[in-house]
Motif scaffolding. Structure first.
Motif, PDB file in Angstrom:
ATOM      1  N   THR A 125      31.720  27.433  36.365  1.00 17.92           N
ATOM      2  CA  THR A 125      33.154  27.645  36.171  1.00 17.92           C
ATOM      3  C   THR A 125      33.410  28.851  35.276  1.00 17.92           C
ATOM      4  O   THR A 125      34.279  29.690  35.557  1.00 17.92           O
ATOM      5  N   GLN A 126      32.632  28.954  34.183  1.00 22.93           N
ATOM      6  CA  GLN A 126      32.785  30.088  33.278  1.00 22.93           C
ATOM      7  C   GLN A 126      32.451  31.419  33.978  1.00 22.93           C
ATOM      8  O   GLN A 126      33.141  32.427  33.791  1.00 22.93           O
ATOM      9  N   LEU A 127      31.370  31.385  34.797  1.00 25.99           N
ATOM     10  CA  LEU A 127      30.993  32.590  35.529  1.00 25.99           C
ATOM     11  C   LEU A 127      32.079  32.997  36.521  1.00 25.99           C
ATOM     12  O   LEU A 127      32.409  34.185  36.653  1.00 25.99           O
ATOM     13  N   ASN A 128      32.638  32.017  37.210  1.00 20.15           N
ATOM     14  CA  ASN A 128      33.715  32.312  38.157  1.00 20.15           C
ATOM     15  C   ASN A 128      34.932  32.894  37.443  1.00 20.15           C
ATOM     16  O   ASN A 128      35.575  33.830  37.932  1.00 20.15           O
ATOM     17  N   GLU A 129      35.222  32.328  36.261  1.00 20.10           N
ATOM     18  CA  GLU A 129      36.341  32.850  35.494  1.00 20.10           C
ATOM     19  C   GLU A 129      36.073  34.280  35.033  1.00 20.10           C
ATOM     20  O   GLU A 129      36.974  35.133  35.054  1.00 20.10           O
ATOM     21  N   ARG A 130      34.828  34.539  34.633  1.00 19.54           N
ATOM     22  CA  ARG A 130      34.471  35.894  34.209  1.00 19.54           C
ATOM     23  C   ARG A 130      34.550  36.872  35.380  1.00 19.54           C
ATOM     24  O   ARG A 130      35.003  38.011  35.241  1.00 19.54           O
ATOM     25  N   ILE A 131      34.080  36.407  36.553  1.00 15.33           N
ATOM     26  CA  ILE A 131      34.134  37.255  37.749  1.00 15.33           C
ATOM     27  C   ILE A 131      35.580  37.597  38.081  1.00 15.33           C
ATOM     28  O   ILE A 131      35.922  38.742  38.382  1.00 15.33           O
ATOM     29  N   LEU A 132      36.444  36.579  38.041  1.00 12.88           N
ATOM     30  CA  LEU A 132      37.862  36.810  38.318  1.00 12.88           C
ATOM     31  C   LEU A 132      38.480  37.775  37.298  1.00 12.88           C
ATOM     32  O   LEU A 132      39.274  38.650  37.646  1.00 12.88           O
ATOM     33  N   ALA A 133      38.077  37.580  36.018  1.00 10.92           N
ATOM     34  CA  ALA A 133      38.597  38.463  34.973  1.00 10.92           C
ATOM     35  C   ALA A 133      38.119  39.900  35.183  1.00 10.92           C
ATOM     36  O   ALA A 133      38.890  40.857  35.007  1.00 10.92           O
ATOM     37  N   GLU A 134      36.834  40.038  35.584  1.00 11.90           N
ATOM     38  CA  GLU A 134      36.292  41.374  35.832  1.00 11.90           C
ATOM     39  C   GLU A 134      36.992  42.022  37.021  1.00 11.90           C
ATOM     40  O   GLU A 134      37.296  43.215  37.000  1.00 11.90           O
ATOM     41  N   LYS A 135      37.245  41.243  38.058  1.00 13.55           N
ATOM     42  CA  LYS A 135      37.958  41.774  39.220  1.00 13.55           C
ATOM     43  C   LYS A 135      39.359  42.238  38.831  1.00 13.55           C
ATOM     44  O   LYS A 135      39.825  43.297  39.273  1.00 13.55           O
ATOM     45  N   GLU A 136      40.023  41.437  38.017  1.00 10.46           N
ATOM     46  CA  GLU A 136      41.360  41.795  37.575  1.00 10.46           C
ATOM     47  C   GLU A 136      41.318  43.072  36.726  1.00 10.46           C
ATOM     48  O   GLU A 136      42.174  43.963  36.858  1.00 10.46           O
ATOM     49  N   GLN A 137      40.287  43.142  35.857  1.00  8.58           N
ATOM     50  CA  GLN A 137      40.131  44.333  35.026  1.00  8.58           C
ATOM     51  C   GLN A 137      39.843  45.561  35.891  1.00  8.58           C
ATOM     52  O   GLN A 137      40.395  46.649  35.657  1.00  8.58           O
TER      53      GLN A 137
END
Length: 236
Positions: free
Chosen positions: A46-58
């Protein structure tokens, strides 16, 4: 049933029960550990998915910033190109003005006209008809200017808008400088156009060649000096 036999039976039951409980406890422990591990893995995923989403948004935000910067750079480049074009135009106009004013030496193709007194002038009834006068030189100069000559000199004296051509005896004064025949008129411009203008039927060459000796030659490169007269006299 004997007492000893009952004791062995009890002991067997106790041992079996104990073993069952131990096995169940071990299995339960393993199950709990697996569940904890699964929970941890789920949390990590879940944390990795959240980080991936955050990186995509960034990344999306950075891409938008990059596009904005590229648009800004494009506008700046267009403005710089426009300014360079304007500066080049101004520089070209300045150079043309300098050349017309005669304040800089110039070089280019053109024609050279040589004028001198007629060799038969001494035997003529009226000698003055067969020597070069300032009006003869002025006639050639005016025809060259009308044909588009960009710069003209007479015996090395650069002509400007207020240059005076005067005759004093056998000499001609240009920009206050005396010079004698032969008078060499150099003009920068399209050689073919200048030559054609001077050779028109009834034109300059035809008119003058009956009185004075006049020759013309086309040149690929002519060098004219800058005007060196008194700048104040140009506007007096």
């Amino acid at each position: 049933m004997g007492r000893r036999h009952k004791f062995n039976l009890y002991l067997t039951l106790v041992t079996f029960s104990t073993g069952f409980l131990v096995a169940t406890s071990v299995e339960t422990t393993k199950l709990m550990q697996r569940e904890r591990m699964n929970d941890q893995l789920f949390q990590q995923e879940t944390q990795l998915n959240e980080r991936i989403l955050a990186e995509k948004e960034q990344n999306r935000h950075l891409e938008n910033q990059l596009l904005d910067l590229q648009r800004q750079v494009g506008k700046v480049e267009e403005a710089m190109a426009q300014r360079k074009s304007e500066a080049a135009g101004i520089l070209s106009e300045l150079e043309a003005a300098r050349m017309r004013a005669g304040v800089v030496p110039v070089e280019g193709p053109g024609v050279v006209i040589t004028m001198q007194d007629n060799q038969n002038a001494g035997s003529a009834a009226d000698v003055t008809n067969y020597i070069v006068h300032e009006q003869d030189v002025r006639l050639v100069v005016n025809e060259l200017r009308a044909a588009g000559a960009e710069a003209i000199s007479i015996n090395g004296q650069r002509l400007v808008s207020n240059s005076a051509i005067r005759c004093v005896g056998p000499t001609i004064i240009v920009n206050g400088i005396k010079s004698a025949a032969p008078f060499v008129i150099s003009a920068i411009g399209d050689p073919h156009t200048l030559e054609s203008a001077l050779h028109l039927p009834g034109g300059v060459m035809q008119t003058l060649q009956d009185f004075v000796q006049i020759d013309m030659a086309k040149k690929e490169k002519i060098q004219l000096p800058a005007y060196v007269g008194d700048a104040k006299s140009k506007h007096s």
